[in-house]
Design a protein around this motif. Sequence first.
Motif, short mmCIF file in Angstrom:
data_model
loop_
_atom_site.label_atom_id
_atom_site.label_comp_id
_atom_site.label_asym_id
_atom_site.label_seq_id
_atom_site.Cartn_x
_atom_site.Cartn_y
_atom_site.Cartn_z
N VAL A 34 1.02 -1.05 -0.18
CA VAL A 34 0.23 0.15 -0.52
C VAL A 34 1.05 1.50 0.40
N THR A 67 2.19 1.63 -3.35
CA THR A 67 1.52 2.21 -4.35
C THR A 67 1.59 3.33 -4.27
N LEU A 92 -6.28 17.70 -8.11
CA LEU A 92 -5.98 16.57 -6.91
C LEU A 92 -4.29 16.21 -6.70
N GLY A 118 -2.97 16.36 -3.13
CA GLY A 118 -3.24 14.43 -2.87
C GLY A 118 -2.03 14.06 -2.82
N ARG A 147 -0.54 14.94 0.43
CA ARG A 147 -1.61 13.62 1.51
C ARG A 147 -0.89 12.14 1.75
N LEU A 148 -0.54 11.43 0.04
CA LEU A 148 0.14 10.41 -0.21
C LEU A 148 1.69 10.03 0.62
N ILE A 195 -0.64 1.46 -10.27
CA ILE A 195 -1.87 2.44 -9.80
C ILE A 195 -3.04 3.13 -10.64
N VAL A 196 -3.70 3.85 -9.83
CA VAL A 196 -4.17 4.85 -10.95
C VAL A 196 -4.34 6.61 -10.41
N ALA A 210 -5.04 -2.11 -3.04
CA ALA A 210 -3.67 -0.82 -2.85
C ALA A 210 -4.43 0.36 -3.67
N VAL A 211 -4.72 -0.17 -5.08
CA VAL A 211 -4.77 1.42 -6.03
C VAL A 211 -6.35 1.85 -5.23
N ILE A 222 -7.00 2.51 -1.81
CA ILE A 222 -6.73 2.90 -0.85
C ILE A 222 -6.43 4.32 -0.92
N THR A 223 -5.40 3.64 -2.48
CA THR A 223 -4.67 4.89 -2.51
C THR A 223 -5.66 6.51 -3.51
N GLU A 272 -8.22 7.89 -0.59
CA GLU A 272 -6.68 9.10 0.52
C GLU A 272 -6.49 10.80 -1.33
N LEU A 273 -6.01 9.91 -2.52
CA LEU A 273 -6.19 10.99 -3.23
C LEU A 273 -6.82 12.31 -3.59
N GLY A 274 -8.37 11.57 -3.12
CA GLY A 274 -9.65 12.29 -3.31
C GLY A 274 -10.47 12.04 -4.33
#
Lengths: 134, 118
Positions: A34, A37, A103, A107, A110-111, B54-55, B85-86, B88-89, B92-94
């Motif tokens: 995680v 990522t 973002l 963003g 935040r990561l 990843i996205v 994991a994608v 969750i990310t 968090e990215l919004g």
Amino acid sequence: MTLMDELPIQSGDDVVRVRQRVRVVAADSGLSLVDQTKLVTAASELARNALVYGGGGTARIEVVTSAAGRAGVRVGFSDDGPGIADVDLALTDGWTTGGGLGLGLSGARRLVDEFELTSKLGHGTSVVVIKWSR
Amino acid sequence: MERVPILKLGRTLFVSIQIDLQDDSVMRLQEDLADELAATAATGVIIDITAVEIVDSFIGRMLTMIGSISRLFDAETVLVGMRPAVAITLTELGLSLRGVRTALNAEKGMKLLSGRAR
């Protein structure tokens, strides 16, 4: 493994290469899937910013150790673009000059665990982020 | 720039993203899908992102736009196979990917679409 990598950001393919390199270094440094990522996603946002807004730049990927002995990955992005006039505004969710969602920068912050942005109008922008292993 | 192939299965367009997406490839996919939707009168689009590591905000925005464009062609888009994991990310990215339906895997996505097949 080298401790520091420097990669150019001059094209969309370069952005992909930065992501791939950050992924390898993050995995080698023991970051969880995680966290890898999150760091790779943040790197993707910042590399794109350097390309689109900064007119291209450089990414530096480094393995670092915290004072407490934790391993981490630091990625620095720098460009010689026009710089950011209002950094606080640029870090606000939803603020954009590029027609996107606004973002990317907020963003990315935040990561990661540490985020430092310095920008000088007319001289470019530098963003350094760190993700620590848990 | 690599291109993402689009397969036609009945009235569904199936896209499985197997490359490390760069911005141009996603934009190209968006255009190719719009062309295919217009040409085939498909009623559904499945986008399989099982292999996508990843996205980010750009890719996420493009996926949302593909959902909106499909709707203009009376087709529904289902995003399938997102890695934990994608997910969750992205959160968090919004990014919420509002307007795009999701399913756990391609099979469930096909089932969702078959509910509206004519």
